[in-house]
Write an enzyme that holds these catalytic residues in place. Structure first.
Site, PDB file in Angstrom:
ATOM      1  N   MET A   3      12.592  24.217   3.268  1.00  0.00           N
ATOM      2  CA  MET A   3      11.543  23.480   2.259  1.00  0.00           C
ATOM      3  C   MET A   3      12.472  22.590   1.188  1.00  0.00           C
ATOM      4  O   MET A   3      12.045  21.585   1.121  1.00  0.00           O
ATOM      5  CB  MET A   3      10.774  24.584   1.577  1.00  0.00           C
ATOM      6  CG  MET A   3       9.882  23.692   0.753  1.00  0.00           C
ATOM      7  SD  MET A   3       8.736  24.689  -0.502  1.00  0.00           S
ATOM      8  CE  MET A   3       7.551  25.475   0.858  1.00  0.00           C
ATOM      9  N   ARG A  41     -10.792   0.073  14.456  1.00  0.00           N
ATOM     10  CA  ARG A  41     -10.244   1.315  13.281  1.00  0.00           C
ATOM     11  C   ARG A  41     -11.220   0.722  12.226  1.00  0.00           C
ATOM     12  O   ARG A  41     -12.294   1.240  11.820  1.00  0.00           O
ATOM     13  CB  ARG A  41      -8.997   0.920  12.988  1.00  0.00           C
ATOM     14  CG  ARG A  41      -8.298   2.062  11.991  1.00  0.00           C
ATOM     15  CD  ARG A  41      -6.785   1.835  12.123  1.00  0.00           C
ATOM     16  NE  ARG A  41      -6.421   0.503  11.154  1.00  0.00           N
ATOM     17  CZ  ARG A  41      -5.087   0.293  10.691  1.00  0.00           C
ATOM     18  NH1 ARG A  41      -4.202   1.303  10.861  1.00  0.00           N
ATOM     19  NH2 ARG A  41      -4.849  -0.539  10.394  1.00  0.00           N
ATOM     20  N   LYS A  88       0.940  -0.998   0.114  1.00  0.00           N
ATOM     21  CA  LYS A  88      -0.180   0.023   0.021  1.00  0.00           C
ATOM     22  C   LYS A  88       0.819   1.416   0.096  1.00  0.00           C
ATOM     23  O   LYS A  88       2.145   1.260   0.439  1.00  0.00           O
ATOM     24  CB  LYS A  88      -0.929   0.030   1.240  1.00  0.00           C
ATOM     25  CG  LYS A  88      -0.179   0.186   2.691  1.00  0.00           C
ATOM     26  CD  LYS A  88      -1.169  -0.303   3.750  1.00  0.00           C
ATOM     27  CE  LYS A  88      -0.359  -0.168   5.101  1.00  0.00           C
ATOM     28  NZ  LYS A  88      -1.234  -0.614   6.097  1.00  0.00           N
ATOM     29  N   TYR A 102      16.926  29.712   8.904  1.00  0.00           N
ATOM     30  CA  TYR A 102      15.717  30.472   9.458  1.00  0.00           C
ATOM     31  C   TYR A 102      15.765  30.331  11.022  1.00  0.00           C
ATOM     32  O   TYR A 102      15.994  29.463  11.696  1.00  0.00           O
ATOM     33  CB  TYR A 102      14.488  29.500   9.028  1.00  0.00           C
ATOM     34  CG  TYR A 102      14.077  29.875   7.730  1.00  0.00           C
ATOM     35  CD1 TYR A 102      13.746  31.182   7.222  1.00  0.00           C
ATOM     36  CD2 TYR A 102      14.104  28.921   6.757  1.00  0.00           C
ATOM     37  CE1 TYR A 102      13.425  31.180   5.778  1.00  0.00           C
ATOM     38  CE2 TYR A 102      13.478  28.979   5.445  1.00  0.00           C
ATOM     39  CZ  TYR A 102      13.234  30.279   4.879  1.00  0.00           C
ATOM     40  OH  TYR A 102      13.115  30.587   3.687  1.00  0.00           O
TER      41      TYR A 102
HETATM   42  C1  LIG Z   1      -0.725  -1.821   6.849  1.00  0.00           C
HETATM   43  C2  LIG Z   1      -1.247  -3.259   7.229  1.00  0.00           C
HETATM   44  C3  LIG Z   1      -0.314  -4.254   7.262  1.00  0.00           C
HETATM   45  C4  LIG Z   1       0.942  -4.099   7.302  1.00  0.00           C
HETATM   46  O1  LIG Z   1       1.545  -3.678   8.519  1.00  0.00           O
HETATM   47  P1  LIG Z   1       3.120  -3.359   8.747  1.00  0.00           P
HETATM   48  O2  LIG Z   1       3.260  -3.155  10.123  1.00  0.00           O
HETATM   49  O3  LIG Z   1       3.602  -2.535   7.760  1.00  0.00           O
HETATM   50  O4  LIG Z   1       3.674  -4.986   8.324  1.00  0.00           O
HETATM   51  C5  LIG Z   1      -1.138  -5.556   7.485  1.00  0.00           C
HETATM   52  N1  LIG Z   1      -2.162  -5.382   7.779  1.00  0.00           N
HETATM   53  C6  LIG Z   1      -3.060  -4.248   7.745  1.00  0.00           C
HETATM   54  C7  LIG Z   1      -4.603  -4.533   7.894  1.00  0.00           C
HETATM   55  C8  LIG Z   1      -2.639  -3.131   7.474  1.00  0.00           C
HETATM   56  O5  LIG Z   1      -3.368  -1.817   7.705  1.00  0.00           O
END
Ligand SMILES: *Cc1c(COP(=O)(O)O)cnc(C)c1O
Length: 370
Positions: free
Chosen positions: A304, A135, A41, A256
């Site tokens: 930046m 969540r 992802k 800065y």
């Molecule tokens: C992002 C995610 C993972 C992977 O988690 P890592 O800690 O990066 O290995 C697995 N399952 C779900 C549901 C996630 O949101």
């Protein structure tokens, strides 16, 4: 372009696909006999979903997770029909047909998503049950209410998953509670592959492995066991180029807010990387770089597009315009930068900017020198 893109870029980001593959193999061995999927992802945590997924598919990984429908569509277009791609966020209203059209497996997180998918029932889906994260995923109450209905929806259940809230803290009591709740849920979905562990969960031991693990961060070199030696190989090397070096007198300020004042005369190098490139502003006064294996402190605030380092202790021949400072690599890894920035390695990786010139090291190439 009139010149070599690597020559024009203010920084080079080298991504070692061989290290990602060897990290996946290590995690797969740890998880065995469970299978090992891969989470790609957010563009493979900023490193490039298409090249990372191709390398892992060639190494034998068969199931990939993205977060959103658009990430899934892009990855399907890059990969062709072969590997399975699942989408954590599931279908937003009105998008179920697109999942099916691109052969994407939705993770169904709440009752409305299950209802929406019932119309696509020939296509597989993954069920997410919440066991303590609050969540995404069916609550225990929802799951209990639904469990008898789930086989009757006609949906082909590809897997049942849940996600650990505290896997990086092995002693946390919630780990065992989540494991037990998840095990109970899996008993109500007999024959459906189950998955609980992400990167850190793999290291909680076999009771957490179920049928497949789904690591992300550890593939990319983040330590899955904070506070213990990192078993993963570093994957990224970031080299920023020096634009200018100047002599500065004692008492003069840098950057800065005049927030850094030189305690003695010295030399300061200005590098073409800033917070717009993901070199987080919270690294101000705290981060460092390396030249020829020598640590050089970051001075003042990160701007930046620019950041300044104290190169007083470095040979003028090494610290000169056009020379490189190692910002991430063997000396200063993703977790080191995260500690200095007050964040986690995940955020350092996903923030890495789009202005870097990216170089992919082929899995079959010789590893980067240590
Ligand atoms: C992002 C995610 C993972 C992977 O988690 P890592 O800690 O990066 O290995 C697995 N399952 C779900 C549901 C996630 O949101």
């Amino acid at each position: 372009m009139s010149s070599d893109p690597a020559a024009r870029a203010g920084a080079l980001l080298e991504i070692d696909l061989g290290a990602i593959v060897s990290n996946w193999r290590l995690l797969a061995e740890r998880a065995a006999p469970a299978q090992c999927a891969a989470v790609v992802k957010a563009n493979a945590y900023g490193l490039g979903a298409a090249p990372v997924t191709r390398a892992l598919a060639a190494a034998g990984c068969r199931l990939f997770f993205v977060a959103t429908l658009d990430e899934g569509i892009a990855l399907r277009a890059a990969l062709g029909p072969e590997p399975e791609i699942a989408v954590f966020n599931g279908p937003l209203p009105g998008t179920a047909a697109e999942f099916a059209a691109h052969r994407l497996i939705p993770v169904l997180n709440e009752p409305g998503q299950i209802t929406a998918w019932t119309g696509q029932k020939a296509s597989p889906a993954i069920l997410h049950v919440d066991t303590g994260m609050s969540r995404l995923g069916l609550s225990t109450r929802e799951f209990t209410g639904f469990a008898d209905e789930l086989p009757k929806t006609g949906i082909v259940w590809r897997a049942i998953i849940s996600h650990l809230a505290c896997a990086d803290t092995p002693d946390h009591a919630l780990n065992e509670q989540q494991r037990a709740r998840f095990a109970a849920a899996t008993h109500r979905m007999p024959g459906v592959p189950a998955s609980l562990a992400a990167s850190s969960g793999i290291f909680l031991g076999p009771a957490y492995h179920f049928d497949f693990a789904r690591p992300g961060a550890a593939l990319y070199g983040v330590n899955p066991q904070p506070g213990r030696p990192n078993p993963m190989r570093q994957v990224v090397r970031l080299s920023g180029k020096i634009l200018q070096v100047r002599e500065i007198d004692r008492g003069e300020s840098v950057g800065y807010g005049a927030a850094h004042v030189m305690q003695k005369p010295g030399r300061v190098a200005t590098v073409a990387v800033g917070y717009a490139d993901g070199w987080l502003r919270s690294l101000s006064h705290r981060g460092c770089g390396y030249i020829g294996g020598k640590r050089i402190p970051l001075l003042g605030r990160v701007s930046m597009d620019l950041v300044t380092f104290d190169v007083s202790a470095i040979d003028a021949a090494q610290a000169r315009p056009g020379a490189s400072i190692e910002l991430l690599g063997e000396h200063y890894g993703v977790d080191d930068a995260a500690a200095d920035a007050g964040t986690i390695g995940y955020e350092i990786l996903t923030a890495l900017g789009s202005r870097f010139h990216r170089i992919y090291r082929d899995p079959t190439a010789t590893p980067l020198p240590e």
